[in-house]
Motif scaffolding. Structure first.
Motif, PDB file in Angstrom:
ATOM      1  N   LYS A 130     -50.965  -3.843 -21.313  1.00  0.00           N
ATOM      2  CA  LYS A 130     -50.498  -4.238 -20.068  1.00  0.00           C
ATOM      3  C   LYS A 130     -51.033  -5.610 -19.716  1.00  0.00           C
ATOM      4  CE  LYS A 130     -51.796   0.053 -18.636  1.00  0.00           C
ATOM      5  NZ  LYS A 130     -51.903   1.326 -17.987  1.00  0.00           N
ATOM      6  N   GLU A 131     -52.133  -6.020 -20.206  1.00  0.00           N
ATOM      7  CA  GLU A 131     -52.569  -7.411 -19.703  1.00  0.00           C
ATOM      8  C   GLU A 131     -52.010  -8.374 -20.165  1.00  0.00           C
ATOM      9  OE1 GLU A 131     -57.292  -6.150 -18.120  1.00  0.00           O
ATOM     10  OE2 GLU A 131     -57.018  -6.966 -20.053  1.00  0.00           O
ATOM     11  N   GLU A 132     -51.936  -8.408 -21.676  1.00  0.00           N
ATOM     12  CA  GLU A 132     -51.239  -9.038 -22.443  1.00  0.00           C
ATOM     13  C   GLU A 132     -49.901  -9.391 -22.116  1.00  0.00           C
ATOM     14  OE1 GLU A 132     -52.006  -8.713 -26.539  1.00  0.00           O
ATOM     15  OE2 GLU A 132     -54.341  -8.363 -26.374  1.00  0.00           O
ATOM     16  N   GLU A 133     -49.069  -8.346 -21.879  1.00  0.00           N
ATOM     17  CA  GLU A 133     -47.658  -8.634 -21.621  1.00  0.00           C
ATOM     18  C   GLU A 133     -47.085  -8.634 -20.176  1.00  0.00           C
ATOM     19  OE1 GLU A 133     -45.767  -5.323 -23.691  1.00  0.00           O
ATOM     20  OE2 GLU A 133     -46.520  -5.920 -25.516  1.00  0.00           O
ATOM     21  N   ILE A 134     -48.022  -8.211 -19.101  1.00  0.00           N
ATOM     22  CA  ILE A 134     -47.756  -8.313 -17.653  1.00  0.00           C
ATOM     23  C   ILE A 134     -48.722  -8.993 -17.040  1.00  0.00           C
ATOM     24  CG2 ILE A 134     -47.248  -6.913 -15.829  1.00  0.00           C
ATOM     25  CD1 ILE A 134     -46.530  -4.418 -17.693  1.00  0.00           C
ATOM     26  N   LEU A 135     -49.840  -8.710 -16.771  1.00  0.00           N
ATOM     27  CA  LEU A 135     -50.619  -9.352 -15.719  1.00  0.00           C
ATOM     28  C   LEU A 135     -51.174 -10.754 -16.152  1.00  0.00           C
ATOM     29  CD1 LEU A 135     -52.346  -9.087 -13.311  1.00  0.00           C
ATOM     30  CD2 LEU A 135     -54.055  -8.155 -14.559  1.00  0.00           C
ATOM     31  N   PHE A 136     -51.408 -10.990 -17.417  1.00  0.00           N
ATOM     32  CA  PHE A 136     -52.041 -12.118 -17.850  1.00  0.00           C
ATOM     33  C   PHE A 136     -51.049 -13.543 -17.898  1.00  0.00           C
ATOM     34  CE2 PHE A 136     -56.117 -11.021 -20.378  1.00  0.00           C
ATOM     35  CZ  PHE A 136     -56.576 -10.540 -19.219  1.00  0.00           C
ATOM     36  N   PRO A 137     -49.675 -13.145 -18.385  1.00  0.00           N
ATOM     37  CA  PRO A 137     -48.622 -14.050 -18.385  1.00  0.00           C
ATOM     38  C   PRO A 137     -48.402 -14.479 -16.905  1.00  0.00           C
ATOM     39  CG  PRO A 137     -47.953 -12.311 -19.775  1.00  0.00           C
ATOM     40  CD  PRO A 137     -49.375 -11.780 -19.357  1.00  0.00           C
ATOM     41  N   MET A 164     -54.977  -1.371 -10.541  1.00  0.00           N
ATOM     42  CA  MET A 164     -54.876  -0.476 -11.774  1.00  0.00           C
ATOM     43  C   MET A 164     -55.635  -0.653 -12.869  1.00  0.00           C
ATOM     44  SD  MET A 164     -51.145   0.098 -13.899  1.00  0.00           S
ATOM     45  CE  MET A 164     -50.371   0.325 -12.589  1.00  0.00           C
ATOM     46  N   MET A 165     -55.882  -2.183 -13.254  1.00  0.00           N
ATOM     47  CA  MET A 165     -56.519  -2.544 -14.185  1.00  0.00           C
ATOM     48  C   MET A 165     -57.953  -2.103 -13.805  1.00  0.00           C
ATOM     49  SD  MET A 165     -54.701  -3.819 -16.351  1.00  0.00           S
ATOM     50  CE  MET A 165     -53.400  -2.534 -16.013  1.00  0.00           C
ATOM     51  N   GLU A 166     -58.685  -2.245 -12.733  1.00  0.00           N
ATOM     52  CA  GLU A 166     -59.904  -2.048 -12.267  1.00  0.00           C
ATOM     53  C   GLU A 166     -60.170  -0.710 -12.552  1.00  0.00           C
ATOM     54  OE1 GLU A 166     -61.284  -5.650  -9.180  1.00  0.00           O
ATOM     55  OE2 GLU A 166     -60.182  -3.914  -8.531  1.00  0.00           O
ATOM     56  N   HIS A 197     -66.987  -7.674 -17.075  1.00  0.00           N
ATOM     57  CA  HIS A 197     -67.410  -8.771 -16.056  1.00  0.00           C
ATOM     58  C   HIS A 197     -66.497  -9.747 -15.932  1.00  0.00           C
ATOM     59  CE1 HIS A 197     -70.084 -11.602 -14.329  1.00  0.00           C
ATOM     60  NE2 HIS A 197     -69.933 -12.232 -15.341  1.00  0.00           N
ATOM     61  N   LEU A 198     -65.871 -10.405 -16.995  1.00  0.00           N
ATOM     62  CA  LEU A 198     -65.169 -11.456 -17.056  1.00  0.00           C
ATOM     63  C   LEU A 198     -63.994 -11.316 -15.980  1.00  0.00           C
ATOM     64  CD1 LEU A 198     -65.302 -13.148 -20.664  1.00  0.00           C
ATOM     65  CD2 LEU A 198     -66.606 -13.798 -18.438  1.00  0.00           C
ATOM     66  N   GLU A 199     -63.444 -10.077 -16.321  1.00  0.00           N
ATOM     67  CA  GLU A 199     -62.236  -9.692 -15.458  1.00  0.00           C
ATOM     68  C   GLU A 199     -62.437  -9.523 -14.378  1.00  0.00           C
ATOM     69  OE1 GLU A 199     -59.341  -8.433 -19.375  1.00  0.00           O
ATOM     70  OE2 GLU A 199     -59.834  -7.043 -17.898  1.00  0.00           O
ATOM     71  N   ASN A 200     -63.262  -8.301 -13.871  1.00  0.00           N
ATOM     72  CA  ASN A 200     -63.671  -7.901 -12.528  1.00  0.00           C
ATOM     73  C   ASN A 200     -64.390  -9.003 -11.520  1.00  0.00           C
ATOM     74  OD1 ASN A 200     -62.501  -5.429 -13.254  1.00  0.00           O
ATOM     75  ND2 ASN A 200     -64.487  -4.264 -12.852  1.00  0.00           N
ATOM     76  N   ASN A 201     -65.094  -9.688 -12.101  1.00  0.00           N
ATOM     77  CA  ASN A 201     -65.914 -10.545 -11.226  1.00  0.00           C
ATOM     78  C   ASN A 201     -65.633 -12.141 -11.287  1.00  0.00           C
ATOM     79  OD1 ASN A 201     -67.270  -8.078 -10.691  1.00  0.00           O
ATOM     80  ND2 ASN A 201     -68.797  -8.567 -12.526  1.00  0.00           N
ATOM     81  N   ILE A 202     -64.723 -12.383 -12.139  1.00  0.00           N
ATOM     82  CA  ILE A 202     -64.443 -13.655 -12.258  1.00  0.00           C
ATOM     83  C   ILE A 202     -62.863 -14.084 -12.183  1.00  0.00           C
ATOM     84  CG2 ILE A 202     -64.394 -15.979 -13.467  1.00  0.00           C
ATOM     85  CD1 ILE A 202     -67.237 -14.914 -14.882  1.00  0.00           C
ATOM     86  N   LEU A 203     -61.985 -13.610 -13.179  1.00  0.00           N
ATOM     87  CA  LEU A 203     -60.707 -13.567 -13.321  1.00  0.00           C
ATOM     88  C   LEU A 203     -59.867 -13.006 -12.226  1.00  0.00           C
ATOM     89  CD1 LEU A 203     -58.144 -14.536 -15.082  1.00  0.00           C
ATOM     90  CD2 LEU A 203     -58.257 -12.499 -16.272  1.00  0.00           C
ATOM     91  N   PHE A 204     -60.238 -11.795 -11.863  1.00  0.00           N
ATOM     92  CA  PHE A 204     -59.312 -11.094 -10.873  1.00  0.00           C
ATOM     93  C   PHE A 204     -59.429 -11.745  -9.522  1.00  0.00           C
ATOM     94  CE2 PHE A 204     -59.050  -7.029 -13.625  1.00  0.00           C
ATOM     95  CZ  PHE A 204     -58.445  -7.522 -14.587  1.00  0.00           C
TER      96      PHE A 204
END
Length: 241
Positions: free
Chosen positions: A134-141, A170-172, A221-228
């Motif tokens: 889901k991250e690679e095909e939906i959110l990250f793009p 949803m990811m969190e 950590h990289l996703e929740n606290n920086i990327l998102f």
């Protein structure tokens, strides 16, 4: 209250990833549970705040590449997460599962917790594979699409799935669920400490599980606290243009 005491665990790890090792030492969750103050984290872990503070202040404030995640462009960070952490998960699930099959077959009757660990690892494997897709095909793009729109000054179209906020929540939630499963595995394995008489495969199994947990903590950590948070902020900026 001093500055360190009032900062959150997530803030410190974002500023200097080396502090993650200190929190790991004391069993403090710095990814999903990183939103609490350092003071509160010490209380929840039933440790002296002074001991935690001393270790955190002793972390060398290096300027190496691993400490610069917070300054990376979002498209670069998403590629890093995929190439390093997603790849790690995909490559190591089959290996860990093979260890699990062998260890359960040989030692499961004497150590029934191994059967539960195998079941839990199968569960988290299924969930993570679906999560990464889901991250690679939906959110990250879409995050990359936002970065491009801002850079080029082009029109921004809302995603088909509503808002980035909906997808991130949803990811969190899935991150929290994965973290809960790993906490169960850690407890069942006595924090990945094998029995004294354990064979080498048994020891390798526990060591790999611990490594898997550590990588997932860094990943989340990289996703929740920086990327998102930065993706949410970028969405707001583009929406008002």
């Amino acid at each position: 209250m001093n500055t360190l005491e009032s900062k959150t665990v997530a803030d410190l790890v974002t500023e200097n990833i080396q502090t993650a090792h200190v929190f790991k030492k004391y069993g403090i969750d710095f990814c999903c549970g990183g939103g609490i103050s350092v003071k509160r984290a010490a209380e929840k872990a039933a440790i002296r705040y002074e001991d935690l503070e001393k270790d955190l202040l002793g972390v060398e404030n290096t300027t190496g590449r691993t400490n610069n995640y917070n300054s990376w462009k979002l498209d670069f960070l998403t590629d890093h997460i995929i190439n390093v952490h997603h790849a790690y998960v995909q490559e190591n699930i089959p290996l860990i599962y093979q260890y699990a099959l062998r260890v359960v077959r040989v030692h499961g009757s004497n150590y029934p917790e191994l059967v539960q660990i195998q079941r839990l690892f199968s569960e988290i494997s299924r969930e993570l594979r679906a999560h990464l897709k889901k991250e690679e095909e939906i959110l990250f793009p879409f995050i990359k699409k936002m970065v491009k729109a801002k850079k080029e000054g082009t029109d921004f179209s809302p995603p088909d799935f509503g808002t980035v906020d909906n997808r991130i929540k949803m990811m969190e939630t899935e991150h929290e669920e994965a973290g809960g499963i790993l906490r169960q595995i850690s407890a069942l394995s006595n924090k990945y400490i094998p029995p004294q008489e354990a064979c080498n495969t048994f020891r390798a199994f526990y060591a790999k599980l611990e490594e898997f947990e550590q990588d997932l903590h860094q990943h989340v950590h990289l996703e929740n606290n920086i990327l998102f948070p930065k993706a949410l902020n970028l969405e707001k900026k583009l929406s008002v243009v």
